[in-house]
Write a protein that holds these residues in place. Structure first.
Motif, short mmCIF file in Angstrom:
data_model
loop_
_atom_site.label_atom_id
_atom_site.label_comp_id
_atom_site.label_asym_id
_atom_site.label_seq_id
_atom_site.Cartn_x
_atom_site.Cartn_y
_atom_site.Cartn_z
N GLN A 1 0.86 -1.18 0.00
CA GLN A 1 0.00 0.00 0.00
C GLN A 1 0.89 1.23 0.00
O GLN A 1 1.65 1.47 0.95
N THR B 1 -5.59 -4.40 -0.09
CA THR B 1 -4.35 -4.47 0.69
C THR B 1 -4.66 -4.91 2.12
O THR B 1 -5.78 -4.71 2.61
N ASP C 1 -3.17 6.81 2.72
CA ASP C 1 -2.99 5.88 1.61
C ASP C 1 -3.19 6.63 0.31
O ASP C 1 -4.03 7.52 0.21
N ASN D 1 -0.21 -1.05 -5.61
CA ASN D 1 -1.06 -1.45 -4.50
C ASN D 1 -1.71 -2.80 -4.77
O ASN D 1 -2.11 -3.08 -5.90
#
Length: 131
Positions: A62, A98, A73, A79
């Motif tokens: 991530q 994630t 994020d 990702n």
């Protein structure tokens, strides 16, 4: 070793550990280190969880950005959950979700994130919520 590893795992006859945006395989017999780059990003605070067994290496990536003490994020093509073949080192993306913890028992991959606990299919990346 260029950084102090926090978590060491055994992958066949090597030691697997994380160093910045890469996983490293150290052969204790020869001292050789194989770097597996997870992202070309130079940012060092990305969230990475990983697990392995003799057949595969699995990691969750991530991308993040930090503004003071706030970590957010961000979108990135890196990702998701990825699986690495330990012989060819080819990477294959399983899914875009994630996780902050991963668990692996044979063909059963479990991921834990803020939304719950999920079983992740190693074959096709399908998620099944457990709790």
């Amino acid at each position: 070793i260029q950084a102090y590893p926090i978590t060491l795992m055994i992958q066949n006859n090597c030691l697997l550990y994380k160093s910045l945006n890469q996983l490293c395989l150290l052969d204790p017999d020869t001292g050789d280190i194989r770097d597996i780059v997870l992202s070309e990003s130079k940012y060092i605070n990305n969230r990475i969880a990983y697990i392995c067994d003799k057949d595969c290496i699995v990691y969750s990536f991530q991308a993040t950005r930090t503004n003071g003490s706030i970590v957010t994020d961000i979108d990135s093509p890196d990702n998701g959950i990825w699986i690495i073949d330990p012989v060819s080192f080819e990477k294959r993306k399983l899914c875009d979700e994630t996780f902050y913890s991963l668990y692996l028992w044979g063909d059963v991959l479990i991921g834990e994130n803020g939304n719950g606990l999920y079983q992740i299919s190693i074959a096709d990346g399908e998620l099944t919520k457990i709790v």
